[in-house]
Design a protein around this motif. Structure first.
Motif, PDB file in Angstrom:
ATOM      1  N   GLY A  74       3.704  53.092  25.892  1.00  0.00           N
ATOM      2  CA  GLY A  74       5.025  52.531  26.182  1.00  0.00           C
ATOM      3  C   GLY A  74       5.713  51.922  24.977  1.00  0.00           C
ATOM      4  O   GLY A  74       6.864  51.485  25.072  1.00  0.00           O
ATOM      5  N   GLY A  75       5.033  51.879  23.842  1.00  0.00           N
ATOM      6  CA  GLY A  75       5.654  51.380  22.618  1.00  0.00           C
ATOM      7  C   GLY A  75       5.890  49.880  22.641  1.00  0.00           C
ATOM      8  O   GLY A  75       5.638  49.202  23.643  1.00  0.00           O
ATOM      9  N   ALA A  76       6.371  49.394  21.532  1.00  0.00           N
ATOM     10  CA  ALA A  76       6.741  47.976  21.461  1.00  0.00           C
ATOM     11  C   ALA A  76       7.812  47.678  22.509  1.00  0.00           C
ATOM     12  O   ALA A  76       7.869  46.581  23.055  1.00  0.00           O
ATOM     13  CB  ALA A  76       7.237  47.630  20.063  1.00  0.00           C
ATOM     14  N   SER A  77       8.614  48.679  22.827  1.00  0.00           N
ATOM     15  CA  SER A  77       9.706  48.472  23.791  1.00  0.00           C
ATOM     16  C   SER A  77       9.175  48.079  25.166  1.00  0.00           C
ATOM     17  O   SER A  77       9.812  47.284  25.872  1.00  0.00           O
ATOM     18  CB  SER A  77      10.555  49.738  23.895  1.00  0.00           C
ATOM     19  N   ALA A  78       8.039  48.629  25.583  1.00  0.00           N
ATOM     20  CA  ALA A  78       7.460  48.216  26.859  1.00  0.00           C
ATOM     21  C   ALA A  78       6.957  46.772  26.775  1.00  0.00           C
ATOM     22  O   ALA A  78       6.984  46.032  27.766  1.00  0.00           O
ATOM     23  CB  ALA A  78       6.327  49.157  27.272  1.00  0.00           C
ATOM     24  N   GLN A  79       6.499  46.370  25.590  1.00  0.00           N
ATOM     25  CA  GLN A  79       6.042  44.984  25.422  1.00  0.00           C
ATOM     26  C   GLN A  79       7.201  43.993  25.571  1.00  0.00           C
ATOM     27  O   GLN A  79       6.979  42.840  25.956  1.00  0.00           O
ATOM     28  CB  GLN A  79       5.357  44.797  24.062  1.00  0.00           C
ATOM     29  N   PHE A  80       8.415  44.437  25.270  1.00  0.00           N
ATOM     30  CA  PHE A  80       9.563  43.545  25.467  1.00  0.00           C
ATOM     31  C   PHE A  80       9.604  43.054  26.916  1.00  0.00           C
ATOM     32  O   PHE A  80      10.051  41.942  27.187  1.00  0.00           O
ATOM     33  CB  PHE A  80      10.883  44.261  25.133  1.00  0.00           C
ATOM     34  N   ALA A  81       9.127  43.903  27.852  1.00  0.00           N
ATOM     35  CA  ALA A  81       9.071  43.509  29.266  1.00  0.00           C
ATOM     36  C   ALA A  81       7.723  42.901  29.635  1.00  0.00           C
ATOM     37  O   ALA A  81       7.641  41.925  30.383  1.00  0.00           O
ATOM     38  CB  ALA A  81       9.353  44.726  30.157  1.00  0.00           C
ATOM     39  N   ALA A 101      18.106  43.428  14.780  1.00  0.00           N
ATOM     40  CA  ALA A 101      18.208  44.451  15.824  1.00  0.00           C
ATOM     41  C   ALA A 101      17.047  44.406  16.816  1.00  0.00           C
ATOM     42  O   ALA A 101      17.258  44.461  18.032  1.00  0.00           O
ATOM     43  CB  ALA A 101      18.278  45.833  15.174  1.00  0.00           C
ATOM     44  N   TRP A 102      15.812  44.309  16.305  1.00  0.00           N
ATOM     45  CA  TRP A 102      14.679  44.363  17.227  1.00  0.00           C
ATOM     46  C   TRP A 102      14.534  43.071  18.010  1.00  0.00           C
ATOM     47  O   TRP A 102      14.204  43.095  19.205  1.00  0.00           O
ATOM     48  CB  TRP A 102      13.389  44.745  16.510  1.00  0.00           C
ATOM     49  N   SER A 103      14.827  41.932  17.389  1.00  0.00           N
ATOM     50  CA  SER A 103      14.856  40.684  18.166  1.00  0.00           C
ATOM     51  C   SER A 103      15.863  40.810  19.290  1.00  0.00           C
ATOM     52  O   SER A 103      15.620  40.374  20.413  1.00  0.00           O
ATOM     53  CB  SER A 103      15.324  39.491  17.320  1.00  0.00           C
ATOM     54  N   PRO A 149       8.366  39.167  13.188  1.00  0.00           N
ATOM     55  CA  PRO A 149       7.997  38.848  11.799  1.00  0.00           C
ATOM     56  C   PRO A 149       8.629  39.762  10.763  1.00  0.00           C
ATOM     57  O   PRO A 149       8.871  39.336   9.641  1.00  0.00           O
ATOM     58  CB  PRO A 149       6.477  38.996  11.798  1.00  0.00           C
ATOM     59  N   ASN A 150       8.890  41.001  11.135  1.00  0.00           N
ATOM     60  CA  ASN A 150       9.566  41.910  10.194  1.00  0.00           C
ATOM     61  C   ASN A 150      10.601  42.742  10.947  1.00  0.00           C
ATOM     62  O   ASN A 150      10.247  43.495  11.856  1.00  0.00           O
ATOM     63  CB  ASN A 150       8.560  42.831   9.510  1.00  0.00           C
ATOM     64  N   GLU A 151      11.861  42.549  10.546  1.00  0.00           N
ATOM     65  CA  GLU A 151      12.951  43.344  11.134  1.00  0.00           C
ATOM     66  C   GLU A 151      13.052  44.650  10.364  1.00  0.00           C
ATOM     67  O   GLU A 151      13.521  44.705   9.232  1.00  0.00           O
ATOM     68  CB  GLU A 151      14.275  42.562  11.084  1.00  0.00           C
ATOM     69  N   THR A 152      12.624  45.711  11.027  1.00  0.00           N
ATOM     70  CA  THR A 152      12.473  47.024  10.409  1.00  0.00           C
ATOM     71  C   THR A 152      13.798  47.600   9.916  1.00  0.00           C
ATOM     72  O   THR A 152      13.837  48.342   8.944  1.00  0.00           O
ATOM     73  CB  THR A 152      11.861  47.976  11.464  1.00  0.00           C
ATOM     74  N   ILE A 153      14.880  47.278  10.604  1.00  0.00           N
ATOM     75  CA  ILE A 153      16.184  47.849  10.247  1.00  0.00           C
ATOM     76  C   ILE A 153      16.863  47.015   9.161  1.00  0.00           C
ATOM     77  O   ILE A 153      17.326  47.531   8.152  1.00  0.00           O
ATOM     78  CB  ILE A 153      17.069  47.980  11.514  1.00  0.00           C
ATOM     79  N   ALA A 171       4.510  37.587  18.772  1.00  0.00           N
ATOM     80  CA  ALA A 171       5.086  38.293  17.628  1.00  0.00           C
ATOM     81  C   ALA A 171       5.126  39.798  17.849  1.00  0.00           C
ATOM     82  O   ALA A 171       4.117  40.408  18.198  1.00  0.00           O
ATOM     83  CB  ALA A 171       4.287  37.985  16.367  1.00  0.00           C
ATOM     84  N   ASP A 172       6.296  40.373  17.615  1.00  0.00           N
ATOM     85  CA  ASP A 172       6.438  41.827  17.553  1.00  0.00           C
ATOM     86  C   ASP A 172       6.152  42.244  16.114  1.00  0.00           C
ATOM     87  O   ASP A 172       7.031  42.212  15.263  1.00  0.00           O
ATOM     88  CB  ASP A 172       7.859  42.226  17.962  1.00  0.00           C
ATOM     89  N   MET A 173       4.902  42.624  15.864  1.00  0.00           N
ATOM     90  CA  MET A 173       4.480  42.958  14.492  1.00  0.00           C
ATOM     91  C   MET A 173       4.532  44.450  14.198  1.00  0.00           C
ATOM     92  O   MET A 173       3.852  44.930  13.289  1.00  0.00           O
ATOM     93  CB  MET A 173       3.063  42.434  14.231  1.00  0.00           C
ATOM     94  N   SER A 174       5.345  45.183  14.966  1.00  0.00           N
ATOM     95  CA  SER A 174       5.339  46.650  14.851  1.00  0.00           C
ATOM     96  C   SER A 174       5.376  47.152  13.414  1.00  0.00           C
ATOM     97  O   SER A 174       4.676  48.093  13.064  1.00  0.00           O
ATOM     98  CB  SER A 174       6.523  47.235  15.613  1.00  0.00           C
ATOM     99  N   SER A 175       6.209  46.534  12.579  1.00  0.00           N
ATOM    100  CA  SER A 175       6.402  47.105  11.240  1.00  0.00           C
ATOM    101  C   SER A 175       5.760  46.277  10.131  1.00  0.00           C
ATOM    102  O   SER A 175       6.031  46.505   8.956  1.00  0.00           O
ATOM    103  CB  SER A 175       7.899  47.297  10.961  1.00  0.00           C
ATOM    104  N   ALA A 194       2.326  51.805  17.284  1.00  0.00           N
ATOM    105  CA  ALA A 194       1.412  52.267  16.222  1.00  0.00           C
ATOM    106  C   ALA A 194       2.091  53.021  15.104  1.00  0.00           C
ATOM    107  O   ALA A 194       1.571  53.087  13.992  1.00  0.00           O
ATOM    108  CB  ALA A 194       0.331  53.149  16.844  1.00  0.00           C
ATOM    109  N   GLN A 195       3.269  53.575  15.372  1.00  0.00           N
ATOM    110  CA  GLN A 195       3.796  54.633  14.489  1.00  0.00           C
ATOM    111  C   GLN A 195       4.315  54.182  13.135  1.00  0.00           C
ATOM    112  O   GLN A 195       4.789  54.993  12.353  1.00  0.00           O
ATOM    113  CB  GLN A 195       4.882  55.415  15.242  1.00  0.00           C
ATOM    114  N   LYS A 196       4.219  52.876  12.855  1.00  0.00           N
ATOM    115  CA  LYS A 196       4.623  52.425  11.520  1.00  0.00           C
ATOM    116  C   LYS A 196       3.410  52.204  10.621  1.00  0.00           C
ATOM    117  O   LYS A 196       3.336  52.764   9.552  1.00  0.00           O
ATOM    118  CB  LYS A 196       5.432  51.130  11.619  1.00  0.00           C
ATOM    119  N   ASN A 197       2.489  51.366  11.073  1.00  0.00           N
ATOM    120  CA  ASN A 197       1.415  50.992  10.156  1.00  0.00           C
ATOM    121  C   ASN A 197       0.018  51.133  10.758  1.00  0.00           C
ATOM    122  O   ASN A 197      -0.940  50.638  10.180  1.00  0.00           O
ATOM    123  CB  ASN A 197       1.632  49.545   9.685  1.00  0.00           C
TER     124      ASN A 197
END
Ligand SMILES: *Cc1c(COP(=O)(O)O)cnc(C)c1O
Length: 360
Positions: A74-81, A101-103, A149-153, A171-175, A194-197
């Motif tokens: 479900g990606g980080a986006s599912a974690q938002f919920a 953007a991601w916040s 912690p890191n805004e990817t955009i 923390a959304d540590m995706s990137s 997972a798809q970043k790091n």
């Protein structure tokens, strides 16, 4: 075949030794006569892969025993919920920091479940700086505080951990996960697509302090309850087995590189080299406050945007690809995650200097 230096923000480069091992094991994993993709997730072979991956991640990040490591989809986006659904625990108010953007997306999703207090926003600075901790307007009875912690955009990164006392920090540590050591014990929940790091898209990792698991908002779907995954070793249903396996290979590769301390040294060097090239020129600009510049995602613009197309074309011809900036920011963005070799950054910096000399 030539491999390019791929500066994509995600899905992003994977370490070459990992891809080579995956290739070598593609048709026959460890004498089983089958690919990892074809294995039962409950069989002995895959269980050993899954356990090794979790064990290695725990070693890499120093994850304490009272934290569960969940391998989700479900990606980080599912974690938002999932974060509000699991962490409200009878409360109604939650704190969010808005640094870009991601916040913003996390906040919008949390509003479906909770009364969201935005403790601080980087809007005044065009999201090019992180509001000072002293200025945050926090809620006393917040169920948790969430930040990115890191805004990817935007390319804005926290180089410090907010001290929220007894309020669980999320923390959304995706990137940025695995780019440097992190004190996991400071957090209630850490999650990352997972798809970043970490590995290929399709896997999401959540590291959750055990005492935060077990009380979800009413009507929470089974799959959105951390408890479902915590109690089943992330095997309530079929997990993303191949992504899990590749993530495990990445963890082994990171351990072989010397762990996160060593990666932090490399990542710092790569980032400093690229920012120095940008700051040392009148042609390239990065708008982010130097105190919060990202080690992982480096946006920059050309003095003359009419040259953007040419820049991208010439770069691609040299094997420097996916440098186009996010549509909301424009210009360029170089994502330089763990798997981007230092040679890739050097090649980019050399090309930038050459391009400036000819066209600047
Ligand atoms: C990429 C990204 C996301 C979205 O991740 P998905 O896995 O595509 O849902 C969320 N937050 C951050 C910080 C990201 O970089």
């Amino acid at each position: 075949m030539t491999r390019v230096f791929n500066f994509s923000a995600g899905p992003a480069m994977l370490p070459e030794p990992v891809l080579e091992q995956a290739r070598d094991e593609m048709l026959d994993w460890n004498g089983t006569g089958m690919s990892v993709m074809e294995m039962s997730h409950r069989g002995k072979a895959f269980m050993s892969i899954a356990e090794a991956a979790e064990r290695d991640l725990r070693v890499l990040m120093g994850i304490p025993d009272d934290y569960k490591v969940l391998f989700l989809q479900g990606g980080a986006s599912a974690q938002f919920a999932m974060v509000p659904m699991n962490l409200l625990r009878g409360r109604t108010r939650v704190d969010y920091v808005n640094t870009g953007a991601w916040s913003g997306k996390a906040i919008a999703e949390a509003r479906r479940f909770a009364d969201v207090n935005v403790v601080a926003t980087g809007e005044d600075s065009g999201f090019n700086a992180i509001p000072a901790f002293e200025s945050w307007q926090r809620t006393d009875d917040a169920a948790y505080l969430h930040y990115t912690p890191n805004e990817t955009i935007g390319g804005v990164e926290f180089h410090w951990i907010p001290d929220t006392g007894d309020v669980p920090l999320v923390a959304d540590m995706s990137s940025t996960i695995l780019s440097r050591p992190v004190d996991v014990s400071r957090y209630g929940v850490i999650y990352a697509g997972a798809q970043k790091n970490i590995g290929p898209a399709g896997l999401t990792i959540a590291i959750v302090r055990e005492d935060l698991i077990g009380e979800v908002v009413p009507s929470t779907p089974t799959m959105f309850d951390y408890k479902t995954h915590a109690e089943s070793g992330s095997m309530y249903n079929t997990p993303p087995t191949y992504g899990w396996y590749l993530a495990g290979l990445v963890f082994k590769w990171l351990l072989g590189m010397g762990g996160l301390e060593a990666m932090a040294g490399i990542n710092r060097r790569k980032a400093e080299k690229l920012y120095a090239a940008i700051d040392g020129s009148d042609f390239y600009t990065n708008p982010v406050n130097p105190a919060c510049r990202s080690w992982m995602n480096v946006p920059f613009t050309l003095a003359n945007p009419d040259l953007d197309g040419e820049f991208l074309k010439e770069a691609a011809a040299l094997g420097l690809t996916t440098l186009k900036g996010h549509r909301s920011v424009g210009g360029m963005r170089a994502s330089i995650y763990n798997a981007m070799p230092e040679a890739g950054v050097s090649a980019l910096v050399d090309f930038m200097a050459d391009f400036e000399q000819r066209k600047g």
